[in-house]
Design a protein around this motif. Sequence first.
Motif, PDB file in Angstrom:
ATOM      1  N   GLU A 187      -5.389 -23.296  55.593  1.00 17.97           N
ATOM      2  CA  GLU A 187      -6.282 -22.875  54.511  1.00 17.97           C
ATOM      3  C   GLU A 187      -7.424 -23.866  54.312  1.00 17.97           C
ATOM      4  OE1 GLU A 187      -3.619 -22.409  51.206  1.00 17.97           O
ATOM      5  OE2 GLU A 187      -2.890 -20.471  51.910  1.00 17.97           O
ATOM      6  N   GLY A 188      -7.941 -24.352  55.420  1.00 17.58           N
ATOM      7  CA  GLY A 188      -9.142 -25.185  55.382  1.00 17.58           C
ATOM      8  C   GLY A 188      -8.928 -26.672  55.285  1.00 17.58           C
ATOM      9  N   VAL A 189      -7.685 -27.139  55.148  1.00 19.21           N
ATOM     10  CA  VAL A 189      -7.466 -28.583  55.029  1.00 19.21           C
ATOM     11  C   VAL A 189      -7.093 -29.216  56.375  1.00 19.21           C
ATOM     12  CG1 VAL A 189      -6.774 -28.360  52.613  1.00 19.21           C
ATOM     13  CG2 VAL A 189      -5.020 -28.388  54.400  1.00 19.21           C
ATOM     14  N   GLY A 190      -6.985 -28.398  57.408  1.00 18.32           N
ATOM     15  CA  GLY A 190      -6.644 -28.908  58.727  1.00 18.32           C
ATOM     16  C   GLY A 190      -7.853 -29.438  59.470  1.00 18.32           C
ATOM     17  N   TYR A 191      -7.595 -30.400  60.332  1.00 19.04           N
ATOM     18  CA  TYR A 191      -8.639 -30.997  61.165  1.00 19.04           C
ATOM     19  C   TYR A 191      -8.101 -31.083  62.592  1.00 19.04           C
ATOM     20  CZ  TYR A 191     -11.119 -34.835  63.478  1.00 19.04           C
ATOM     21  OH  TYR A 191     -11.790 -35.601  64.391  1.00 19.04           O
ATOM     22  N   CYS A 192      -8.920 -30.727  63.555  1.00 18.55           N
ATOM     23  CA  CYS A 192      -8.496 -30.711  64.954  1.00 18.55           C
ATOM     24  C   CYS A 192      -9.318 -31.695  65.772  1.00 18.55           C
ATOM     25  CB  CYS A 192      -8.637 -29.295  65.520  1.00 18.55           C
ATOM     26  SG  CYS A 192      -8.152 -29.147  67.255  1.00 18.55           S
ATOM     27  N   PHE A 193      -8.630 -32.649  66.393  1.00 18.79           N
ATOM     28  CA  PHE A 193      -9.301 -33.563  67.323  1.00 18.79           C
ATOM     29  C   PHE A 193      -9.124 -33.006  68.727  1.00 18.79           C
ATOM     30  CE2 PHE A 193      -9.192 -37.134  70.316  1.00 18.79           C
ATOM     31  CZ  PHE A 193     -10.444 -37.694  70.060  1.00 18.79           C
ATOM     32  N   ILE A 194     -10.229 -32.765  69.404  1.00 23.94           N
ATOM     33  CA  ILE A 194     -10.211 -32.120  70.711  1.00 23.94           C
ATOM     34  C   ILE A 194     -10.401 -33.151  71.821  1.00 23.94           C
ATOM     35  CG2 ILE A 194     -11.410 -30.467  72.198  1.00 23.94           C
ATOM     36  CD1 ILE A 194     -12.142 -28.916  69.642  1.00 23.94           C
ATOM     37  N   LEU A 195      -9.479 -33.147  72.776  1.00 23.80           N
ATOM     38  CA  LEU A 195      -9.598 -34.052  73.909  1.00 23.80           C
ATOM     39  C   LEU A 195     -10.403 -33.432  75.051  1.00 23.80           C
ATOM     40  CD1 LEU A 195      -7.003 -34.998  72.267  1.00 23.80           C
ATOM     41  CD2 LEU A 195      -6.279 -36.071  74.405  1.00 23.80           C
ATOM     42  N   ASN A 196     -10.536 -32.116  75.055  1.00 21.56           N
ATOM     43  CA  ASN A 196     -11.214 -31.427  76.161  1.00 21.56           C
ATOM     44  C   ASN A 196     -12.726 -31.364  75.988  1.00 21.56           C
ATOM     45  OD1 ASN A 196      -8.314 -30.278  76.089  1.00 21.56           O
ATOM     46  ND2 ASN A 196      -9.060 -29.668  78.114  1.00 21.56           N
ATOM     47  N   GLY A 233      -8.549 -25.046  67.234  1.00 23.66           N
ATOM     48  CA  GLY A 233      -8.945 -25.766  66.023  1.00 23.66           C
ATOM     49  C   GLY A 233      -9.250 -24.821  64.876  1.00 23.66           C
ATOM     50  N   GLN A 234      -9.910 -23.723  65.168  1.00 26.37           N
ATOM     51  CA  GLN A 234     -10.206 -22.730  64.132  1.00 26.37           C
ATOM     52  C   GLN A 234      -8.925 -22.068  63.624  1.00 26.37           C
ATOM     53  OE1 GLN A 234     -13.387 -19.976  65.158  1.00 26.37           O
ATOM     54  NE2 GLN A 234     -14.467 -21.570  66.293  1.00 26.37           N
TER      55      GLN A 234
END
Length: 296
Positions: A220-229, A212-213
């Motif tokens: 450049e900071g506009v990404g978002y990560c949804f984590i299933l773990n 995610g990082q």
Amino acid sequence: MIYSTVNQSQLISNVDRLVRDVLFGTINFQQIKSQLNEFYYSFMISLNTEDRYSKPIQAFIETTNIIIGNDYPYNVFWDDEKTEQFINLLSSCEKGIKKDYSVWRYQSNQNSKKLEPNIRTLIADHPRLLFVRVDLKYIQEISNHITIHDFNFHMKKLRDAIHNGDTCFTHLLHYALSLEQGEDNGGFHCHLLLIFDGEKHYKDKYLADQVGQKWQAITEGVGYCFILNTKEYKESFARYGKLGIGMIHRNNLQEVENAVNAALYLTRPDKPDGSYQRLKVSLPNMKAFGQSRPKD
């Protein structure tokens, strides 16, 4: 990077849905006319000749061009007569759109047939594997302003990082990804599966956080990560005996089958909520599904 001020992805998704609703849905005449007046001008002035559009959108472009001719989109008002022409002309595209849909489903099935044996071979070759699943998206405030060119650029950087074995991708044995576009919000996103050597890694949530990082840095900071773990997410699946991510042991047949099913989610065209998440726009040579060993 400078992002588009027009909600292109949303607009593209809306036009695609309009065509499918006219041909296969329950939309009424007044709704069709209203949406034509709402979408037509903005869509036509944002067309990019480098982009490849879905069959419904191609049908929209061809049909409206026949009706409007050389008139500038700004001067067009979709009255009852033009709307009736649009509906009648669009009907001639129905067969081609249905065929394209069948080809897409067939390709999804082929992707599944290619992915499953690779997953089973990996499991057979390793006593423990760590399955990490994340969905790579964009923060809501800017997701509609991300173009397919932005998305493609970010995905290339992600693949480079994976194949270079950067930080969170060390000891990665295999990965698979599926590129999709939302229906209601039009946002581009990527379902990503990472399979690590279970003898070298065991902290799946930590690795997912690191991915995610990495995604945030790439975008450049506009990404978002949804984590299933996460503990909560895994417990919700474990409760029903369906947990297929985290540490998977070769000698546990239930874990193995669950892991295979979790991996094959990336190839399935039908979503649990019934939404149509297929890419409606892409670039030449851009593949919506891919899998590889990092060193391949």
